[in-house]
Design a protein around this motif. Structure first.
Motif, PDB file in Angstrom:
ATOM      1  N   TYR A  77      -0.898 -15.895  29.163  1.00 58.41           N
ATOM      2  CA  TYR A  77      -0.400 -17.082  29.874  1.00 58.41           C
ATOM      3  C   TYR A  77       1.110 -17.013  30.132  1.00 58.41           C
ATOM      4  O   TYR A  77       1.713 -18.013  30.506  1.00 58.41           O
ATOM      5  CB  TYR A  77      -0.646 -18.342  29.043  1.00 58.41           C
ATOM      6  N   ARG A  87       1.252 -22.682  26.094  1.00 59.62           N
ATOM      7  CA  ARG A  87       0.996 -21.311  26.556  1.00 59.62           C
ATOM      8  C   ARG A  87       2.011 -20.315  25.999  1.00 59.62           C
ATOM      9  O   ARG A  87       1.781 -19.118  26.041  1.00 59.62           O
ATOM     10  CB  ARG A  87       1.051 -21.262  28.085  1.00 59.62           C
ATOM     11  N   ASN A  88       3.129 -20.800  25.507  1.00 64.58           N
ATOM     12  CA  ASN A  88       4.148 -19.878  25.002  1.00 64.58           C
ATOM     13  C   ASN A  88       4.332 -19.915  23.496  1.00 64.58           C
ATOM     14  O   ASN A  88       5.280 -19.324  22.976  1.00 64.58           O
ATOM     15  CB  ASN A  88       5.484 -20.145  25.709  1.00 64.58           C
ATOM     16  N   THR A  92       1.478 -12.389  13.876  1.00 67.59           N
ATOM     17  CA  THR A  92       1.446 -13.820  13.554  1.00 67.59           C
ATOM     18  C   THR A  92       2.600 -14.205  12.634  1.00 67.59           C
ATOM     19  O   THR A  92       3.246 -15.235  12.829  1.00 67.59           O
ATOM     20  CB  THR A  92       0.100 -14.180  12.901  1.00 67.59           C
ATOM     21  N   TYR A 106       3.643 -20.456  11.541  1.00 66.48           N
ATOM     22  CA  TYR A 106       4.346 -19.170  11.605  1.00 66.48           C
ATOM     23  C   TYR A 106       5.219 -19.096  12.861  1.00 66.48           C
ATOM     24  O   TYR A 106       6.284 -18.475  12.853  1.00 66.48           O
ATOM     25  CB  TYR A 106       3.362 -18.006  11.591  1.00 66.48           C
ATOM     26  N   ILE A 162      12.451 -16.394  29.006  1.00 68.34           N
ATOM     27  CA  ILE A 162      13.534 -16.127  28.064  1.00 68.34           C
ATOM     28  C   ILE A 162      14.893 -16.036  28.783  1.00 68.34           C
ATOM     29  O   ILE A 162      15.925 -16.382  28.220  1.00 68.34           O
ATOM     30  CB  ILE A 162      13.189 -14.823  27.286  1.00 68.34           C
ATOM     31  N   TYR A 196       2.825 -18.351  21.296  1.00 72.85           N
ATOM     32  CA  TYR A 196       2.748 -16.991  20.738  1.00 72.85           C
ATOM     33  C   TYR A 196       3.787 -16.052  21.365  1.00 72.85           C
ATOM     34  O   TYR A 196       3.716 -14.846  21.180  1.00 72.85           O
ATOM     35  CB  TYR A 196       1.374 -16.376  21.002  1.00 72.85           C
ATOM     36  N   ASN A 197       4.693 -16.590  22.147  1.00 75.06           N
ATOM     37  CA  ASN A 197       5.691 -15.752  22.828  1.00 75.06           C
ATOM     38  C   ASN A 197       6.849 -15.474  21.857  1.00 75.06           C
ATOM     39  O   ASN A 197       7.887 -16.138  21.871  1.00 75.06           O
ATOM     40  CB  ASN A 197       6.173 -16.496  24.075  1.00 75.06           C
ATOM     41  N   TYR A 198       6.631 -14.478  21.000  1.00 75.34           N
ATOM     42  CA  TYR A 198       7.556 -14.256  19.895  1.00 75.34           C
ATOM     43  C   TYR A 198       8.982 -13.890  20.321  1.00 75.34           C
ATOM     44  O   TYR A 198       9.936 -14.344  19.694  1.00 75.34           O
ATOM     45  CB  TYR A 198       6.973 -13.245  18.902  1.00 75.34           C
ATOM     46  N   PRO A 199       9.171 -13.100  21.368  1.00 75.84           N
ATOM     47  CA  PRO A 199      10.564 -12.846  21.783  1.00 75.84           C
ATOM     48  C   PRO A 199      11.285 -14.152  22.147  1.00 75.84           C
ATOM     49  O   PRO A 199      12.453 -14.340  21.799  1.00 75.84           O
ATOM     50  CB  PRO A 199      10.411 -11.944  23.019  1.00 75.84           C
ATOM     51  N   LYS A 223      12.101 -16.000  18.931  1.00 81.06           N
ATOM     52  CA  LYS A 223      13.222 -15.363  18.223  1.00 81.06           C
ATOM     53  C   LYS A 223      14.550 -15.739  18.861  1.00 81.06           C
ATOM     54  O   LYS A 223      15.545 -15.993  18.176  1.00 81.06           O
ATOM     55  CB  LYS A 223      13.055 -13.837  18.221  1.00 81.06           C
ATOM     56  N   GLU A 224      14.568 -15.771  20.193  1.00 81.20           N
ATOM     57  CA  GLU A 224      15.795 -16.101  20.912  1.00 81.20           C
ATOM     58  C   GLU A 224      16.221 -17.541  20.614  1.00 81.20           C
ATOM     59  O   GLU A 224      17.412 -17.841  20.471  1.00 81.20           O
ATOM     60  CB  GLU A 224      15.539 -15.923  22.426  1.00 81.20           C
ATOM     61  N   GLU A 246       8.216 -20.744  11.963  1.00 81.78           N
ATOM     62  CA  GLU A 246       8.949 -19.867  11.039  1.00 81.78           C
ATOM     63  C   GLU A 246       9.766 -18.822  11.822  1.00 81.78           C
ATOM     64  O   GLU A 246      10.890 -18.488  11.442  1.00 81.78           O
ATOM     65  CB  GLU A 246       7.948 -19.182  10.095  1.00 81.78           C
ATOM     66  N   TYR A 247       9.193 -18.308  12.915  1.00 84.13           N
ATOM     67  CA  TYR A 247       9.899 -17.339  13.768  1.00 84.13           C
ATOM     68  C   TYR A 247      11.234 -17.913  14.264  1.00 84.13           C
ATOM     69  O   TYR A 247      12.224 -17.200  14.388  1.00 84.13           O
ATOM     70  CB  TYR A 247       9.048 -16.974  14.997  1.00 84.13           C
ATOM     71  N   GLU A 304      -1.076 -20.259  12.407  1.00 84.33           N
ATOM     72  CA  GLU A 304      -0.337 -19.548  13.462  1.00 84.33           C
ATOM     73  C   GLU A 304       0.807 -20.399  14.010  1.00 84.33           C
ATOM     74  O   GLU A 304       1.874 -19.904  14.360  1.00 84.33           O
ATOM     75  CB  GLU A 304      -1.280 -19.183  14.612  1.00 84.33           C
TER      76      GLU A 304
END
Lengths: 266, 266, 266, 266
Positions: free
Chosen positions: C122, D119-120, C67, D152, D101, D122-125, D128-129, D155-156, D149
């Protein structure tokens, strides 16, 4: 959910009259006061200030539904009497909660409007009993009641003969824990669109955080609400219950001013 | 949530006795019967079959809390009398729901155990009243009550002097709509780990789908539940309420057999 | 939701083979290991112990979705290599999570099974890509995915040509905060009743509390699950992530014994 | 959640510039357009009308995340090109969603702002990109992401160097099924109170019902939102996706007028 008495198709929009105050008409009604009735002194001071700033009704809990049996359960009948004396002294109508079906007869001697809290929205014997008397009812949405269940709860009262029902959105239970509840203003928009009953909003329980009350009060009125019920106190931090969501009288005054400005623009 | 009467630290685990049946002991208790009491004929036939297959208690609703005031509200006192006659005739204890505080005195003349349904878990005056009588209580979890609120509801009864409380997990309200509710067996594991009260599971309301009842009955016992309450009917499709989640007596028999096998393995 | 490849009507139940382990067959498959890959030393010690007690597969996160960007993000490729070396050394297949579509090609050189975590259920481009390769996929349910959305996510993979999909129930997000998530075993019963895919359960994330893992492991198998994925560690309290829900190897051993006994009774 | 780059204490409030439009400044920004890009003809007609009525940005989905793989997945790159041509022709900036991505590099050649859908979140990669490029990002709240969340997730992006993040509240998943989602305006009030990022609201997804969009648009602005993103179409009932929540251009015009009046009163 066809052909209910609460449907717009069943008649004109309902306006609920509490003494001189009409809920569901042109005015945006403001109900305020402390979470619990604490003492005559505190209550009368709050009530006087509220009256001056144009608050329409006074709220205050005498019978308090508390999660824990070890928590303060309210001043009960003593609180009710204080509320009634303050009401007369300051000339402001009062709304207070009933939890026990056996208290109805006595409570309506003192209160101008009877509140059914979230925990009792599914208490059908209580709702049926309220359908038999001619007293305005403030029906809060259950903690996780669907819109449909809430409207059926109102139907339980109205079918008995008492049409004087005001709905109150007070937030629903979701996974979000930053706020105490998730204030569901969609429900207000739906009710104004499809149903005959007035609806007010409780941004105090709907957020649980006093700093959010001003913004959510405005949002509620913009969504179409007929009024607000807001927890306020002369000294919010000393409130015996719900201190974290109780606002000061100054803050309330500012909200009322902003609501007036907003109303003129709509 | 420290130092509650429901905590394991407050005493031995509570065993609740309903006539000869002990809930919270070694046996996995099975309570079954139709959603609503429909007629003496149907009820007595179901009860006889249940008794033969080893069901411990008979359930049947006389006072039915229904979302819509237009739906069948139960046979009320007539249903209660049927239940009582069947109970005597077949020699099987009965549990039935009380919704109205004013009915308690009369209901306990007929029923061996009083059920508080999900909609009344927060009905504190009702809980307090049940604390004053010496009758076993089946306390269902509120539709979206937290574990903590549910345990405090039990505390409201016990603090009054009546320790005979059995908890009943019946599913909670979530976003998932495939099933009627989401059966929360985590709650069973928590209660067996930390609290003194027996807990049973209602897989009928917990799933809302009869085809899921066998699997979830086994899962409930494996999670540690002290028993099950299952809606069954001689002719499930003709059940006047909750037909979709009601199982046949044959299906119930198979579940009971599987529970016995499972129990021996644990 | 008619005529999907995941429907029972579309063909025989799918069995997924990971080296010698068959998921969805007669055996109840146990997957275990630490939340994150921490070091070769720790990993190889855990793996040896797991192998001895009959665990079928090793789990361990190299790419960790966190998170907060300030939290440990996993050893990444270094972790992957450790996992692979341990797998060879101990002769146990491994499953690990892929978050980034660009990592797939490399990850499948090291892992026997690819996990799609809740946060990526998803992530349709990722799912489509996994449909093109012939590697077993462990598809966790999204944090608040409906059963229908979860099955469609599997369909996204299968439609591409890769039928080797194992579903994993890991709890859903609800209002209940005592447990980290609410383990929804109803979903297991539905899947076994209507769909072709194997389903396993993650009681570690499903409860978030190690003391609940034994009971919920049994409940999962009783509900019909084809196996379990459980976070374990030689020294649970020193686990770099998810310590609160990680069990000791002794506790795991006891669970496995109980699962065997339970299985024989079903 | 201390000392994040998104905290007010970390710097001045962020204003995000998309061509000449500033989000988070004095103006209430309106973004509108159809759910999916359907054809150049339809798109250019809508865009011209929107431009005339003062809409600041055009929205339109080229890559559509759909629950079912059998549903229309968007015109993809063809849609992107249409969007870009319309943008030039009508001189209006465009925002469109990226799911993969690998598409980022190409998409930012065509779009002025990149949307990350629910849906994305939480798609951290992916996040980050996006932190590495200097393009404005519209970050929708995950379907059941907590406020924490969601922040955050922002924040990513910001930690990577791209501060141009606009949050978008689009409703959360609850038990209520009358509306598609529950629009959580509490979140808007919290963000304006404690965090540096601009926040807009999507009343189309937040309600799922076009008749609720006008009221909830006003409520969003009253709660403090910096703008709105609203699905509109020349012929809403013929919209290839999300028709039920898409409003007509006339309805949009009225909303914009009301927002202007409301804004002057605040």
């Amino acid at each position: 959910m066809k052909d209910l008495l609460v449907d717009k198709s069943s008649g004109n929009d309902i306006k609920v009259k509490v003494r001189d105050t009409i809920i569901g008409g042109n005015e945006k009604v403001i109900i305020s006061g402390p979470c619990s009735v604490e003492s005559y002194e505190i209550m009368v001071n709050i009530a006087k200030s509220l009256k001056v700033m144009g608050v329409n009704m006074l709220r205050g809990g005498a019978f308090k539904p508390r999660t824990s049996p070890y928590d303060f359960q309210g001043l009960q009948y003593e609180g009710l009497k204080i509320l009634s004396e303050v009401s007369k002294k300051v000339d402001i109508p009062v709304v207070t909660e009933v939890m026990d079906i056996r208290d109805i007869e006595e409570v309506i001697k003192y209160a101008d409007m009877v509140q059914i809290g979230s925990r009792n929205m599914y208490n059908y014997p209580l709702l049926k009993e309220l359908g038999k008397i001619n007293v305005p009812i403030l029906l809060k949405r259950g903690i996780s009641a669907t819109l449909s269940e809430w409207l059926y709860a109102a139907e339980y009262i109205i079918i008995g003969g008492n049409e004087n029902v005001v709905l109150c959105e007070r937030g629903i239970r979701t996974f979000e824990s930053y706020t105490r509840n998730t204030l569901d203003l969609n429900s207000v928009a739906v009710i104004k669109e499809k149903y005959r009953l007035p609806v007010i909003v409780d941004p105090s329980h709907g957020t649980g955080l006093r700093e959010l009350v001003p913004a959510m009060s405005l949002a509620s009125i913009a969504a179409g609400a007929d009024g607000l019920i807001i927890e306020s106190h002369i000294n919010p931090d000393n409130s015996v219950s719900d201190a974290r969501q109780t606002i000061s009288l100054d803050s309330l005054k500012e909200i009322i001013n902003n609501i007036q400005k907003l109303k003129r623009s709509l």
